[in-house]
Motif scaffolding. Structure first.
Motif, PDB file in Angstrom:
ATOM      1  N   TYR A   1      -0.170  -1.097  -9.233  1.00 49.03           N
ATOM      2  CA  TYR A   1       0.029   0.348  -9.224  1.00 49.03           C
ATOM      3  C   TYR A   1      -0.487   0.899  -7.902  1.00 49.03           C
ATOM      4  CZ  TYR A   1      -1.056   5.281  -9.996  1.00 49.03           C
ATOM      5  OH  TYR A   1      -1.162   6.654  -9.854  1.00 49.03           O
ATOM      6  N   VAL A   2       0.398   1.515  -7.126  1.00 48.83           N
ATOM      7  CA  VAL A   2       0.030   2.120  -5.854  1.00 48.83           C
ATOM      8  C   VAL A   2      -0.183   3.608  -6.097  1.00 48.83           C
ATOM      9  CG1 VAL A   2       0.698   2.510  -3.457  1.00 48.83           C
ATOM     10  CG2 VAL A   2       1.335   0.371  -4.600  1.00 48.83           C
ATOM     11  N   ASP A   3      -1.436   3.992  -6.045  1.00 50.41           N
ATOM     12  CA  ASP A   3      -1.847   5.359  -6.365  1.00 50.41           C
ATOM     13  C   ASP A   3      -1.530   6.309  -5.214  1.00 50.41           C
ATOM     14  OD1 ASP A   3      -3.351   7.262  -8.016  1.00 50.41           O
ATOM     15  OD2 ASP A   3      -4.863   7.145  -6.432  1.00 50.41           O
ATOM     16  N   LYS A   4      -1.575   7.586  -5.486  1.00 50.35           N
ATOM     17  CA  LYS A   4      -1.296   8.582  -4.448  1.00 50.35           C
ATOM     18  C   LYS A   4      -2.351   8.558  -3.344  1.00 50.35           C
ATOM     19  CE  LYS A   4      -3.504  12.418  -6.997  1.00 50.35           C
ATOM     20  NZ  LYS A   4      -4.586  12.704  -6.030  1.00 50.35           N
ATOM     21  N   ASP A   5      -3.522   8.020  -3.636  1.00 44.54           N
ATOM     22  CA  ASP A   5      -4.586   7.932  -2.642  1.00 44.54           C
ATOM     23  C   ASP A   5      -4.728   6.531  -2.057  1.00 44.54           C
ATOM     24  OD1 ASP A   5      -5.395  10.652  -3.011  1.00 44.54           O
ATOM     25  OD2 ASP A   5      -6.420  10.056  -4.866  1.00 44.54           O
ATOM     26  N   ALA A   6      -3.676   5.747  -2.104  1.00 40.54           N
ATOM     27  CA  ALA A   6      -3.723   4.361  -1.617  1.00 40.54           C
ATOM     28  C   ALA A   6      -3.616   4.306  -0.097  1.00 40.54           C
ATOM     29  CB  ALA A   6      -2.592   3.561  -2.238  1.00 40.54           C
ATOM     30  N   ASP A   7      -4.217   3.263   0.477  1.00 45.77           N
ATOM     31  CA  ASP A   7      -3.941   2.875   1.857  1.00 45.77           C
ATOM     32  C   ASP A   7      -2.650   2.068   1.800  1.00 45.77           C
ATOM     33  OD1 ASP A   7      -3.772   1.143   4.167  1.00 45.77           O
ATOM     34  OD2 ASP A   7      -5.847   1.637   4.619  1.00 45.77           O
ATOM     35  N   LEU A   8      -1.587   2.605   2.369  1.00 43.43           N
ATOM     36  CA  LEU A   8      -0.262   2.004   2.186  1.00 43.43           C
ATOM     37  C   LEU A   8      -0.125   0.657   2.894  1.00 43.43           C
ATOM     38  CD1 LEU A   8       2.109   5.115   2.275  1.00 43.43           C
ATOM     39  CD2 LEU A   8       0.829   4.105   0.367  1.00 43.43           C
ATOM     40  N   ASP A   9      -0.874   0.441   3.959  1.00 43.64           N
ATOM     41  CA  ASP A   9      -0.841  -0.875   4.602  1.00 43.64           C
ATOM     42  C   ASP A   9      -1.467  -1.935   3.693  1.00 43.64           C
ATOM     43  OD1 ASP A   9       0.400   0.064   6.913  1.00 43.64           O
ATOM     44  OD2 ASP A   9      -1.509   0.537   7.894  1.00 43.64           O
TER      45      ASP A   9
ATOM     46  N   THR B   1      -5.973   1.946  -4.379  1.00 46.79           N
ATOM     47  CA  THR B   1      -6.383   3.336  -4.205  1.00 46.79           C
ATOM     48  C   THR B   1      -7.663   3.386  -3.392  1.00 46.79           C
ATOM     49  OG1 THR B   1      -6.884   5.429  -5.334  1.00 46.79           O
ATOM     50  CG2 THR B   1      -7.737   3.405  -6.347  1.00 46.79           C
ATOM     51  N   GLU B   2      -7.841   4.482  -2.652  1.00 45.07           N
ATOM     52  CA  GLU B   2      -9.097   4.728  -1.940  1.00 45.07           C
ATOM     53  C   GLU B   2      -9.986   5.680  -2.733  1.00 45.07           C
ATOM     54  OE1 GLU B   2      -9.805   3.233   1.412  1.00 45.07           O
ATOM     55  OE2 GLU B   2      -8.361   2.058   0.240  1.00 45.07           O
ATOM     56  N   ASN B   3      -9.524   6.114  -3.884  1.00 45.35           N
ATOM     57  CA  ASN B   3     -10.273   7.048  -4.723  1.00 45.35           C
ATOM     58  C   ASN B   3     -11.103   6.259  -5.723  1.00 45.35           C
ATOM     59  OD1 ASN B   3     -10.975   8.862  -6.887  1.00 45.35           O
ATOM     60  ND2 ASN B   3      -9.464  10.298  -6.070  1.00 45.35           N
ATOM     61  N   GLU B   4     -12.427   6.276  -5.562  1.00 45.36           N
ATOM     62  CA  GLU B   4     -13.301   5.468  -6.410  1.00 45.36           C
ATOM     63  C   GLU B   4     -13.268   5.930  -7.868  1.00 45.36           C
ATOM     64  OE1 GLU B   4     -17.224   5.314  -4.800  1.00 45.36           O
ATOM     65  OE2 GLU B   4     -16.594   4.331  -2.931  1.00 45.36           O
ATOM     66  N   VAL B   5     -13.125   7.213  -8.089  1.00 47.53           N
ATOM     67  CA  VAL B   5     -13.061   7.722  -9.466  1.00 47.53           C
ATOM     68  C   VAL B   5     -11.800   7.206 -10.153  1.00 47.53           C
ATOM     69  CG1 VAL B   5     -12.880   9.794 -10.895  1.00 47.53           C
ATOM     70  CG2 VAL B   5     -14.442   9.767  -8.930  1.00 47.53           C
TER      71      VAL B   5
ATOM     72  N   LEU C   1      -0.890  -6.323  -0.479  1.00 49.46           N
ATOM     73  CA  LEU C   1      -1.113  -6.769  -1.858  1.00 49.46           C
ATOM     74  C   LEU C   1       0.216  -7.107  -2.534  1.00 49.46           C
ATOM     75  CD1 LEU C   1      -3.827  -4.245  -3.133  1.00 49.46           C
ATOM     76  CD2 LEU C   1      -4.150  -6.521  -2.156  1.00 49.46           C
ATOM     77  N   LEU C   2       1.225  -6.292  -2.268  1.00 49.67           N
ATOM     78  CA  LEU C   2       2.539  -6.524  -2.858  1.00 49.67           C
ATOM     79  C   LEU C   2       3.136  -7.839  -2.367  1.00 49.67           C
ATOM     80  CD1 LEU C   2       5.090  -5.658  -4.432  1.00 49.67           C
ATOM     81  CD2 LEU C   2       5.787  -4.394  -2.374  1.00 49.67           C
ATOM     82  N   LEU C   3       3.130  -8.046  -1.072  1.00 45.49           N
ATOM     83  CA  LEU C   3       3.754  -9.252  -0.519  1.00 45.49           C
ATOM     84  C   LEU C   3       3.006 -10.513  -0.934  1.00 45.49           C
ATOM     85  CD1 LEU C   3       4.722  -8.054   3.067  1.00 45.49           C
ATOM     86  CD2 LEU C   3       6.213  -8.371   1.079  1.00 45.49           C
ATOM     87  N   ASN C   4       1.677 -10.458  -0.920  1.00 48.18           N
ATOM     88  CA  ASN C   4       0.911 -11.626  -1.332  1.00 48.18           C
ATOM     89  C   ASN C   4       1.112 -11.911  -2.816  1.00 48.18           C
ATOM     90  OD1 ASN C   4      -2.172 -12.700  -2.266  1.00 48.18           O
ATOM     91  ND2 ASN C   4      -1.255 -13.673  -0.479  1.00 48.18           N
ATOM     92  N   GLY C   5       1.076 -10.870  -3.621  1.00 48.80           N
ATOM     93  CA  GLY C   5       1.214 -11.057  -5.060  1.00 48.80           C
ATOM     94  C   GLY C   5       2.599 -11.504  -5.488  1.00 48.80           C
ATOM     95  N   LYS C   6       3.618 -11.082  -4.748  1.00 50.06           N
ATOM     96  CA  LYS C   6       4.990 -11.410  -5.155  1.00 50.06           C
ATOM     97  C   LYS C   6       5.548 -12.635  -4.467  1.00 50.06           C
ATOM     98  CE  LYS C   6       7.646 -11.877  -7.340  1.00 50.06           C
ATOM     99  NZ  LYS C   6       7.954 -11.917  -8.786  1.00 50.06           N
ATOM    100  N   THR C   7       5.237 -12.850  -3.185  1.00 52.06           N
ATOM    101  CA  THR C   7       5.981 -13.859  -2.426  1.00 52.06           C
ATOM    102  C   THR C   7       5.191 -15.118  -2.074  1.00 52.06           C
ATOM    103  OG1 THR C   7       5.441 -12.958  -0.218  1.00 52.06           O
ATOM    104  CG2 THR C   7       7.323 -11.993  -1.377  1.00 52.06           C
ATOM    105  N   GLN C   8       3.837 -15.080  -2.189  1.00 57.17           N
ATOM    106  CA  GLN C   8       3.075 -16.251  -1.755  1.00 57.17           C
ATOM    107  C   GLN C   8       3.392 -17.473  -2.607  1.00 57.17           C
ATOM    108  OE1 GLN C   8      -0.521 -17.222  -3.141  1.00 57.17           O
ATOM    109  NE2 GLN C   8      -1.367 -18.164  -1.312  1.00 57.17           N
ATOM    110  N   ARG C   9       3.449 -17.271  -3.930  1.00 57.80           N
ATOM    111  CA  ARG C   9       3.837 -18.338  -4.856  1.00 57.80           C
ATOM    112  C   ARG C   9       4.401 -17.672  -6.102  1.00 57.80           C
ATOM    113  NH1 ARG C   9       0.099 -23.304  -7.265  1.00 57.80           N
ATOM    114  NH2 ARG C   9       1.842 -24.511  -8.103  1.00 57.80           N
ATOM    115  N   THR C  10       5.682 -17.819  -6.312  1.00 58.28           N
ATOM    116  CA  THR C  10       6.346 -16.994  -7.336  1.00 58.28           C
ATOM    117  C   THR C  10       6.240 -17.550  -8.751  1.00 58.28           C
ATOM    118  OG1 THR C  10       8.440 -18.129  -6.921  1.00 58.28           O
ATOM    119  CG2 THR C  10       8.028 -16.108  -5.679  1.00 58.28           C
ATOM    120  N   GLY C  11       6.104 -18.878  -8.886  1.00 63.73           N
ATOM    121  CA  GLY C  11       6.228 -19.482 -10.206  1.00 63.73           C
ATOM    122  C   GLY C  11       4.936 -19.599 -10.973  1.00 63.73           C
ATOM    123  N   VAL C  12       3.981 -18.700 -10.709  1.00 62.65           N
ATOM    124  CA  VAL C  12       2.682 -18.776 -11.370  1.00 62.65           C
ATOM    125  C   VAL C  12       2.428 -17.498 -12.161  1.00 62.65           C
ATOM    126  CG1 VAL C  12       1.611 -20.418  -9.782  1.00 62.65           C
ATOM    127  CG2 VAL C  12       1.634 -17.991  -9.202  1.00 62.65           C
TER     128      VAL C  12
END
Length: 415
Positions: free
Chosen positions: A230-238, A344-348, A243-254
């Motif tokens: 979940y990419v929140d409105k207060d996320a650092d988009l970089d 997110t960068e929002n700790e709350v 996170l998206l690329l590592n989570g989806k493309t590094q190894r797909t079958g796990v």
């Protein structure tokens, strides 16, 4: 006596012997197991090639082929995992004081092995080494019933581990591989409640359901991994894109790979064009809600009930959410209680997400790929429990133990 009953009985006898082995000897044995795996790496990979050729001929899915494959690096990872387990504190015998009752009784609890663990798994030969080492260190015998796809590899790994047990005068039945993948034998295995204490299945949803429906022994379930970012409105988009690329493309079958992306509508117009470009470069197939689809070429539009899929491939579901609670509601409906991530960068907001989301691992600004026993400091894992028995999440040494009460008195009797 049938093969399965004999294997189960011998494992139960072996567990009683292991319960009396001290930590120093267990660690020495484990280190020799790691050494033997390294020395026999060529033999392991040769057996693995037989399994891979047969699996390829049987048109096994790419995700399963990936799990089945043992490279030199993966054999080394198995050996390193066993060495890490050897270095971990032995939980067996640890005591914690509960308190003293008004009548003077002193109450403590002590960690003890479960007894005999049965692993039922598909094309995951590394489970043979991981489960064998984890169960041995935690004082349990283990019966390993792997799928036909990994049978040759699993058998040679078990033989290597058993040869080390034999060198130290310990029963080979502490680590047993069922030599025949016949489903009838698996059904019989699941009836051995007099000898087996718990069953842990690892594999597809069909296997988990089959074991859960047919076992007379308690089952620790590991269902599918529908993991969301979940990419929140207060996320650092970089960071979010990494996170998206590592989570989806590094190894797909796990099971800890990302299968869905949720994006807060306030930053969708900034973030989704970056997502479209990056995922196109990795040839990821896009399934999107109607709000998000316009950012992607050749995407498949999704209806509400289409979400919740475990793709195990270069494929992902993408949805815009109106607000934080919408993301939580989506995960509650379509998640699988495996791993969920917020950027997110929002700790709350981060704290709210970790409290509200019902998953065995909930991450803030970290890749879902870290949801793994070795990455979380457990050495290795025997599975990721998504049902809430005594364990929830990656299962290491402590999860393979129970606690018994120790009660000390001075002659008290109950009135």
């Amino acid at each position: 006596m049938t093969l399965i009953k004999n294997l189960s009985q011998e494992a139960a006898k072996a567990a009683l012997i292991l319960a009396q082995v001290d930590e120093q000897l267990k660690n020495t044995v484990l280190l020799d197991m790691a050494r033997s795996l390294r020395e026999k790496s060529y033999e392991i990979q040769s057996a693995n090639l037989i399994d891979l050729h047969r699996a390829t001929a049987d048109n096994v899915a790419p995700a399963m082929l990936d799990r089945l494959t043992l490279t030199p690096e993966r054999v080394e990872a198995m050996a390193l995992g066993i060495e890490t387990i050897a270095a971990l504190p032995d939980p067996i015998g640890n005591e914690r004081y509960i308190g003293q009752r008004p009548n003077g009784l002193s109450i403590s609890k002590m960690r003890v092995p479960l007894g005999v663990v049965c692993m039922i798994y598909e094309a995951r030969p590394n489970v043979t080494a991981d489960a064998g080492a984890l169960c041995f260190k935690s004082g349990n015998a283990v019966i390993l019933r792997g799928g036909k796809e990994a049978l040759h590899t699993s058998k040679i790994i078990a033989t290597i581990l058993q040869s080390v047990l034999k060198q130290y005068g310990l029963p080979e039945a502490l680590i047993t591989v069922v030599p025949d993948p016949d489903r009838a034998l698996m059904l019989e295995l699941m009836q051995q409640r007099d000898y087996i204490d718990v069953i842990i299945p690892r594999g597809g949803e069909g296997l988990i359901n089959f074991v859960s429906d047919n076992s007379k022994i308690p089952v620790i379930q590991h269902f599918k991994g529908v993991c969301h970012l979940y990419v929140d409105k207060d996320a650092d988009l970089d960071i979010a894109l990494d996170l998206l690329l590592n989570g989806k493309t590094q190894r797909t079958g796990v099971c800890n790979a990302l299968e869905a992306l949720l994006v807060h509508q306030e930053i969708a117009s900034q973030f989704l064009p970056k997502v479209a470009k990056a995922l196109a470069e990795h040839k990821v197939k896009i399934n999107a809600c109607t709000q998000s689809g316009g950012y992607f070429e050749n995407c498949t539009y999704m209806e509400e009930d289409d979400f919740g899929q475990e793709y195990l491939d270069l494929e992902i579901a993408i949805r815009q959410v109106d607000h934080f609670d919408h993301a939580i509601q989506h995960i509650a409906r379509f998640g699988s209680q495996h791993t969920e991530v917020i950027c997110t960068e929002n700790e709350v907001t981060a704290a709210r997400f970790q409290r509200a989301v019902d998953a065995s691992v909930v991450m803030v600004n970290a890749s879902s790929r870290f949801s793994d026993g070795s990455e979380l400091g457990l050495g290795a894992e025997i599975g990721i429990a998504t049902s809430k028995l005594h364990a929830y999440g990656p299962m290491g040494l402590e999860s393979l133990t129970a606690e018994k009460y120790l009660v000390s008195g001075t002659g008290q009797v109950r009135a």
